[in-house]
Design an enzyme around this catalytic site. Sequence first.
Site, PDB file in Angstrom:
ATOM      1  N   GLY A  68       0.799  -1.213   0.000  1.00 17.01           N
ATOM      2  CA  GLY A  68       0.000   0.000   0.000  1.00 17.01           C
ATOM      3  C   GLY A  68       0.829   1.258   0.000  1.00 17.01           C
ATOM      4  O   GLY A  68       0.387   2.296  -0.493  1.00 17.01           O
ATOM      5  N   THR A 183     -12.585  -2.734  -2.254  1.00 17.11           N
ATOM      6  CA  THR A 183     -13.002  -3.198  -3.579  1.00 17.11           C
ATOM      7  C   THR A 183     -14.302  -3.978  -3.396  1.00 17.11           C
ATOM      8  O   THR A 183     -14.322  -4.932  -2.617  1.00 17.11           O
ATOM      9  CB  THR A 183     -11.928  -4.088  -4.226  1.00 17.11           C
ATOM     10  OG1 THR A 183     -10.759  -3.298  -4.467  1.00 17.11           O
ATOM     11  CG2 THR A 183     -12.403  -4.667  -5.546  1.00 17.11           C
ATOM     12  N   LYS A 218      -3.336 -12.865   2.666  1.00 12.53           N
ATOM     13  CA  LYS A 218      -3.580 -11.760   3.594  1.00 12.53           C
ATOM     14  C   LYS A 218      -5.030 -11.810   4.052  1.00 12.53           C
ATOM     15  O   LYS A 218      -5.947 -11.840   3.221  1.00 12.53           O
ATOM     16  CB  LYS A 218      -3.271 -10.413   2.938  1.00 12.53           C
ATOM     17  CG  LYS A 218      -3.271  -9.248   3.928  1.00 12.53           C
ATOM     18  CD  LYS A 218      -2.596  -8.023   3.343  1.00 12.53           C
ATOM     19  CE  LYS A 218      -2.401  -6.946   4.401  1.00 12.53           C
ATOM     20  NZ  LYS A 218      -1.635  -5.789   3.896  1.00 12.53           N
ATOM     21  N   GLY A 272      -3.645   1.414  11.940  1.00 13.80           N
ATOM     22  CA  GLY A 272      -2.975   2.173  12.984  1.00 13.80           C
ATOM     23  C   GLY A 272      -3.221   1.611  14.367  1.00 13.80           C
ATOM     24  O   GLY A 272      -3.631   0.457  14.536  1.00 13.80           O
TER      25      GLY A 272
END
Length: 350
Positions: A68, A183, A218, A272
């Site tokens: 990313g 997506t 993933k 995060g």
Amino acid sequence: MYRQLIRPLLFQFDAEKVHYFVMFCLKMWLKLPFAKNVTRNLHQVKHPNLVRKVMGLTFENPVGLAAGFDKNAQWIDELACLGFSFIEVGTLTPKPQEGNPKPRLFRLPKDEAIINRMGFNNLGIEQAIQNLRKRKAKIIIGGNIGKNKNTSNEEAIQDYLYCFERLFNWVDYFVVNVSSPNTPHLRALQEREPLQQLLQALQNKNQTFPNPKPILLKIAPDLTFEQIDEILEIVAQKKLTGVVATNTTTSRENLITSAQRIREIGAGGLSGKPLNQKSTEIIAYIRKKANKDLVIIGVGGIDSAQTAWQKIEAGADLVQIYTGLIYQGSLLPKKINQFLAKKMKDAFCY
């Protein structure tokens, strides 16, 4: 200095524009005489305790850059100076696509988090290959692959196969991304039947090459433990090398940022600090349930040496950072590696 001076200045501007501006500045800086050596010396930590042999590859340290950040493999030489031992490029799709409408990247400073709904924006697999051909840094590269937005789930296998075959000679391992929330309908590919078909097709293609590459899956942090059990069963059946745990979350629980601001931002994956505990719990669960040889790359909420160590203690073989880099600055990999070199003692010595 970064947290007190540079970050507040950068945070005054659009997050996506700042991303490209900072990388432009790094690129220009590294063109100056001696700048690469200075940058490497400032960021890199070399210690025998940090060396990891994973997936048949030798990593100088356990810290990598998550997918990313460098979607198009255009900044590998620059990022390789910042102390990472591996960089995961992508997510890449067969055809170029713009991704979702802007703005699509939002900071949550109170939570030290980011919400993104980028939508696999990238220049396509062919441009990435051109960039990979030009790279000079001998750093381990992972290829994160996905499908184009306009490709139906029924035809998705062809997109993944195309990316896999074209990228095969240019990366060291692959990550199959079926867990992005940005997506439409992509996460449906995590269900048993489509996931089995996709992974089997990729392994069949993998076995046609003289030296097959490691393939990892993933996964999303929003899965139940029952769903994770099912995925681990499929991963074992299809003889995948490992999993990357985890992608971003659609959850908005326990945020400090106001509910009104969260509503204004809208949809997207959260990354995060708020993701740290959940991703670590999933890593620990996978390590307990899966075959001991299954490779786990831990990602999600790593913003310090301590949170990186938590992932490793939970069972991660390697870790990746992204959002932590935005909030803590470019010295984060160094701080993690310095800590791990002491903490691990001889545990990472081979």
